[in-house]
Structures are given as structure tokens and as C-alpha cells.
Design an enzyme around this catalytic site. Structure first.
Site, PDB file in Angstrom:
ATOM      1  N   SER A   1       0.835  -1.207   0.000  1.00 28.38           N
ATOM      2  CA  SER A   1       0.000   0.000   0.000  1.00 28.38           C
ATOM      3  C   SER A   1       0.863   1.247   0.000  1.00 28.38           C
ATOM      4  O   SER A   1       1.981   1.253   0.550  1.00 28.38           O
ATOM      5  CB  SER A   1      -0.866  -0.030   1.269  1.00 28.38           C
ATOM      6  OG  SER A   1      -1.407   1.240   1.540  1.00 28.38           O
TER       7      SER A   1
ATOM      8  N   TYR B   1      -1.790  -1.531  11.043  1.00 28.84           N
ATOM      9  CA  TYR B   1      -2.102  -2.048   9.711  1.00 28.84           C
ATOM     10  C   TYR B   1      -1.002  -1.641   8.720  1.00 28.84           C
ATOM     11  O   TYR B   1      -0.452  -2.471   7.995  1.00 28.84           O
ATOM     12  CB  TYR B   1      -3.467  -1.526   9.241  1.00 28.84           C
ATOM     13  CG  TYR B   1      -3.619  -1.535   7.742  1.00 28.84           C
ATOM     14  CD1 TYR B   1      -3.907  -2.714   7.062  1.00 28.84           C
ATOM     15  CD2 TYR B   1      -3.421  -0.370   6.997  1.00 28.84           C
ATOM     16  CE1 TYR B   1      -4.005  -2.733   5.677  1.00 28.84           C
ATOM     17  CE2 TYR B   1      -3.518  -0.377   5.615  1.00 28.84           C
ATOM     18  CZ  TYR B   1      -3.812  -1.549   4.964  1.00 28.84           C
ATOM     19  OH  TYR B   1      -3.894  -1.564   3.598  1.00 28.84           O
TER      20      TYR B   1
ATOM     21  N   LYS C   1       2.115  -3.843   6.446  1.00 25.10           N
ATOM     22  CA  LYS C   1       2.451  -3.775   5.007  1.00 25.10           C
ATOM     23  C   LYS C   1       3.954  -3.597   4.839  1.00 25.10           C
ATOM     24  O   LYS C   1       4.594  -4.261   4.025  1.00 25.10           O
ATOM     25  CB  LYS C   1       1.698  -2.614   4.337  1.00 25.10           C
ATOM     26  CG  LYS C   1       0.198  -2.828   4.236  1.00 25.10           C
ATOM     27  CD  LYS C   1      -0.127  -3.996   3.309  1.00 25.10           C
ATOM     28  CE  LYS C   1      -1.593  -4.337   3.258  1.00 25.10           C
ATOM     29  NZ  LYS C   1      -1.869  -5.619   2.618  1.00 25.10           N
TER      30      LYS C   1
HETATM   31  N1  UFG Z   1     -12.900  10.641   3.596  1.00 24.05           N
HETATM   32  C1  UFG Z   1     -13.934  11.483   3.933  1.00 24.05           C
HETATM   33  N2  UFG Z   1     -15.077  10.936   4.404  1.00 24.05           N
HETATM   34  C2  UFG Z   1     -15.244   9.597   4.570  1.00 24.05           C
HETATM   35  C3  UFG Z   1     -14.170   8.737   4.229  1.00 24.05           C
HETATM   36  C4  UFG Z   1     -13.010   9.303   3.745  1.00 24.05           C
HETATM   37  O1  UFG Z   1     -13.826  12.699   3.815  1.00 24.05           O
HETATM   38  O2  UFG Z   1     -16.304   9.169   5.035  1.00 24.05           O
HETATM   39  C5  UFG Z   1     -11.658  11.229   3.060  1.00 24.05           C
HETATM   40  C6  UFG Z   1     -10.459  10.926   3.938  1.00 24.05           C
HETATM   41  O3  UFG Z   1     -10.373  11.874   4.978  1.00 24.05           O
HETATM   42  C7  UFG Z   1      -9.335  10.978   2.936  1.00 24.05           C
HETATM   43  C8  UFG Z   1      -9.967  10.508   1.633  1.00 24.05           C
HETATM   44  O4  UFG Z   1     -11.369  10.643   1.814  1.00 24.05           O
HETATM   45  O5  UFG Z   1      -8.924  12.299   2.773  1.00 24.05           O
HETATM   46  C9  UFG Z   1      -9.677   9.059   1.308  1.00 24.05           C
HETATM   47  O6  UFG Z   1      -9.992   8.275   2.447  1.00 24.05           O
HETATM   48  P1  UFG Z   1     -10.072   6.683   2.401  1.00 24.05           P
HETATM   49  O7  UFG Z   1     -10.364   6.206   3.794  1.00 24.05           O
HETATM   50  O8  UFG Z   1     -10.991   6.245   1.318  1.00 24.05           O
HETATM   51  O9  UFG Z   1      -8.625   6.278   1.959  1.00 24.05           O
HETATM   52  P2  UFG Z   1      -7.235   6.598   2.659  1.00 24.05           P
HETATM   53  O10 UFG Z   1      -6.450   7.410   1.687  1.00 24.05           O
HETATM   54  O11 UFG Z   1      -7.345   7.077   4.036  1.00 24.05           O
HETATM   55  O12 UFG Z   1      -6.778   5.091   2.827  1.00 24.05           O
HETATM   56  C10 UFG Z   1      -5.939   4.485   1.989  1.00 24.05           C
HETATM   57  C11 UFG Z   1      -6.234   2.980   1.933  1.00 24.05           C
HETATM   58  C12 UFG Z   1      -5.812   2.314   3.201  1.00 24.05           C
HETATM   59  C13 UFG Z   1      -4.453   2.787   3.636  1.00 24.05           C
HETATM   60  C14 UFG Z   1      -4.459   4.271   3.786  1.00 24.05           C
HETATM   61  C15 UFG Z   1      -3.187   4.827   4.330  1.00 24.05           C
HETATM   62  O13 UFG Z   1      -7.594   2.728   1.709  1.00 24.05           O
HETATM   63  O14 UFG Z   1      -5.753   0.931   2.968  1.00 24.05           O
HETATM   64  O15 UFG Z   1      -4.692   4.805   2.508  1.00 24.05           O
HETATM   65  O16 UFG Z   1      -3.334   6.141   4.734  1.00 24.05           O
HETATM   66  F1  UFG Z   1      -4.062   2.274   4.805  1.00 24.05           F
END
Ligand code: UFG
Length: 341
Positions: free
Chosen positions: A126, A151, A155
Site C-alpha cells: 500500500s 495495519y 504492510k
Molecule cells: N474521507 C472522507 N469521508 C469519509 C471517508 C473518507 O472525507 O467518510 C476522506 C479521507 O479523509 C481521505 C480521503 O477521503 O482524505 C480518502 O480516504 P479513504 O479512507 O478512502 O482512503 P485513505 O487514503 O485514508 O486510505 C488508503 C487505503 C488504506 C491505507 C491508507 C493509508 O484505503 O488501505 O490509505 O493512509 F491504509
């Protein structure tokens, strides 16, 4: 004779899309899953898309005897290892569960494969290993940083375990694919993301809000130092992502690796903000989402996107689907799940 690829965790979101692309590319696929974090919907969808049955072994990858049986029963040419827990927040509350499962399953796989004379191993890593990058976009040579969750740490550690195993020269070859943000669903709407409980990730939360299963989408933070104040991510279509696995497996099986352990970024190379994604979803699907801005989510990185040029060049792979098609597919899948016409 067709080569056989074992897909651990192959009934989940990414695994099921990968299974489809592998079979369509001419590989035999064996799916192994313990269904701890998914039901049978996607596995059945895979078989429906392919119009044939696939071998399914219900097993836990931490169970050494079960992994041993698998390697005795099938002539496995390559393994794609997805079987792992993946909820960032849960891993903070239950680190031992995450270390036990994610490291244990991978160690068992590698021990067994080594005993059987080696194997080609593709590990699903990831972009989380880059932490908060100093320079954007990130290349494979960008420094990995201290993980912000157990988590994320699993990775990073699994990447190192694979690299060290390859270095022993005992027959393991390895590729780690560092995914950015996989989203969307298969164009057939027969497989897609099926989170248990309240989704953590953005796109399933969006689609469930549009379907009326969630009242309001919380957008975490609109005061980041980005053009519109929301975070920037590299959203990669799930079918494009799945195809990258086919290219990586072919590279291993065809003896094309430049090094017996390789790492590739799998992303589009194009940053999109959370707000841009929400707006695009509304536009392509002709609907209005109920959303509101709420404070930042702890642990979120402001901005991260890939430099995918190594994967483009070496794997002969590139992200092809438009974000519009990806978001249409995500909505088509959610509608089907909810019986919305
Ligand atoms: N977000 C929202 N509202 C939500 C969900 C997400 O605003 O309900 C925003 C988050 O704050 C972030 C963006 O959307 O800015 C993306 O969020 P995600 O949770 O979809 O994805 P992430 O980038 O946080 O997560 C990804 C992978 C994980 C990994 C992570 C590491 O999905 O497996 O990156 O930071 F661990």
C-alpha cells in the site's frame, strides 16, 4: 499448459477483480479465503462473469497444515497474497490481532512455498508505506516512513519479509505492488466493494449515502493546504488495478524480472481532491449527495499520489479507465446491492 495462480483472500474486493482478470488472461486460478471479512457475493459474481466454476478452498492462511495441503494438492506457479485484515482504525485498537494475522499468514505462506522449492509471490502492499511524503508524486525510491497504524506497519514489515526471503536464494521471487486508492466496481456490476458495517473508505460511504443507507457523508477537513481545502488522493480504478496484477504475474512467470524482488507503484499519477471526487460522482450519476464538512480525521495524509512510470515502463501497464466510468460503476454496483432500479 495454463499456469496456476493461487489467490489468497481471493473472495474479497480486490481479489475477486484480480481472479476475473487472471482467468480472462488465460491463467488457472485457485481462490483461497476464510470469509472472515466478506461473504460469498463476490465469489459467486466472479463465477457468473466468467461463466464457469472456480476452485475455492475455504481456509485460513495462518493454518500451516491447510497451506501445506494447498501446495500439495495444486501445482502452484504463482501466489497473489491478499489474505489480511485492512481496517486502519481497528488495527490501532487491536494491534496484536493485526500483527498475528497479517504477518502470520504471510510467514506461513512463505515457509510453505520455500519447502515446496520456491514460488513467485506477489504481495499486495500500500501507498501507506510512504507515510506523509516530502516530495510528490512518490516514486518507488521515495523513502518509506514510520507507519501511522499497525495495519500500515504490517504492510511495511511484509515487504521486508518478502525481500529478505528472496535474498536467501531459496527459490522465492517477489513483487510488491503499492496500491494507491482502489475504487469502483466491475462494469458488469456483479462484483464490487462490500464493506461490513459503516464504511471507512470514501467511495463506499458515498455510494451508501446516495442509496439512502447513510444519512450524510462527512468530509473530513476542508482547511488543508490544497486548492479546495480537501485531501488529495490517487484514485485507481479496481479493474485497472486488477490488470496490473496480471502484468506482474506474467513478468514473474515469463522470467522478465530485472531483480528477483521488485516494487511497483500502482496508481494513475493524477491527484484528485475528495471534493472533486464527490462532485464528479454527483455529476456522472445525476444526483445530489447529502454531505457536510467536519473536522479532519486523525492520521490522514494531506496529499499523496503516485509516479507510476516504473509500472508503465516495466510492466507495460497503465491506468486506462476514466474516473467518470469508475464512479458510474461504483454506483451501478451499489444500486444492484440495494435493488435500486
Ligand atoms: N474521507 C472522507 N469521508 C469519509 C471517508 C473518507 O472525507 O467518510 C476522506 C479521507 O479523509 C481521505 C480521503 O477521503 O482524505 C480518502 O480516504 P479513504 O479512507 O478512502 O482512503 P485513505 O487514503 O485514508 O486510505 C488508503 C487505503 C488504506 C491505507 C491508507 C493509508 O484505503 O488501505 O490509505 O493512509 F491504509
Amino acid at each position: 499448459m495454463a499456469k496456476t495462480v493461487l489467490v489468497s483472500g481471493g473472495a474479497g474486493f480486490i481479489g475477486s477483480h484480480v481472479a476475473v482478470e487472471l482467468v480472462q488472461a488465460g491463467y488457472e486460478v485457485v481462490v483461497a479465503d476464510n470469509f472472515s471479512n466478506c461473504d460469498r457475493t463476490c465469489f459467486e459474481g466472479v463465477q457468473q462473469i466468467l461463466g464457469r466454476k472456480l476452485p475455492l478452498v475455504e481456509m485460513d492462511f495462518c493454518d500451516a497444515a491447510a497451506v501445506e495441503r494447498l501446495f500439495s494438492d495444486y501445482r502452484i506457479d504463482a501466489v497473489i497474497h491478499f489474505a489480511a485484515y485492512k481496517a486502519v482504525g481497528e488495527s490501532v485498537d487491536e494491534p496484536l490481532t493485526y500483527y498475528r494475522n497479517n504477518l502470520g499468514s504471510f510467514l506461513t505462506l512463505l515457509e510453505t512455498a520455500t519447502r515446496h522449492g520456491g514460488c513467485n509471490v506477489l504481495f499486495s502492499s500500500s501507498a501507506t508505506v510512504y507515510g506523509t511524503p516530502d516530495k510528490l508524486p512518490v516514486t518507488e525510491d521515495s523513502p518509506r516512513q514510520e507507519a501511522t497504524s499497525p495495519y500500515g506497519n504490517t504492510k511495511r514489515i511484509c515487504e521486508d519479509i518478502l525481500r529478505d526471503c528472496v535474498r536467501t536464494g531459496k527459490g522465492i521471487k517477489g513483487i510488491a505492488l503499492r496500491y494507491f486508492n482502489p475504487i469502483g466496481a466491475h462494469p458488469s456490476a456483479l462484483i464490487g466493494e462490500l464493506p461490513r458495517g459503516v464504511p471507512n473508505n470514501l467511495v463506499p460511504f458515498i455510494t451508501q449515502t446516495a442509496a439512502g443507507r447513510r444519512e450524510v457523508l462527512n468530509i473530513f477537513g476542508n482547511d488543508y493546504p490544497t486548492p479546495d481545502g480537501t485531501c488529495l488522493r490517487d484514485f485507481i480504478d479496481i479493474v485497472d488495478l486488477a490488470k496490473a496484477h496480471v502484468c506482474a504475474v506474467a513478468r514473474m512467470l515469463d522470467g522478465k524480472m530485472a531483480d528477483p524482488y521488485e516494487v511497483f507503484n500502482i496508481g494513475t499519477g493524477r491527484p484528485l481532491s475528495v471534493m472533486e471526487l464527490v462532485t464528479a460522482f454527483e455529476k456522472v450519476n445525476h444526483l445530489k449527495l447529502n454531505y457536510r464538512f467536519v473536522p479532519r480525521r486523525p492520521g490522514d495524509v494531506v496529499a499523496i499520489w503516485a509516479d507510476p512510470s516504473k509500472a508503465n515502463r516495466e510492466l507495460g501497464w497503465r491506468a486506462e479507465r476514466d474516473i467518470e466510468d469508475t464512479l458510474k460503476a461504483a454506483w451501478a454496483w451499489e444500486k444492484r446491492l440495494n435493488g435500486i432500479g
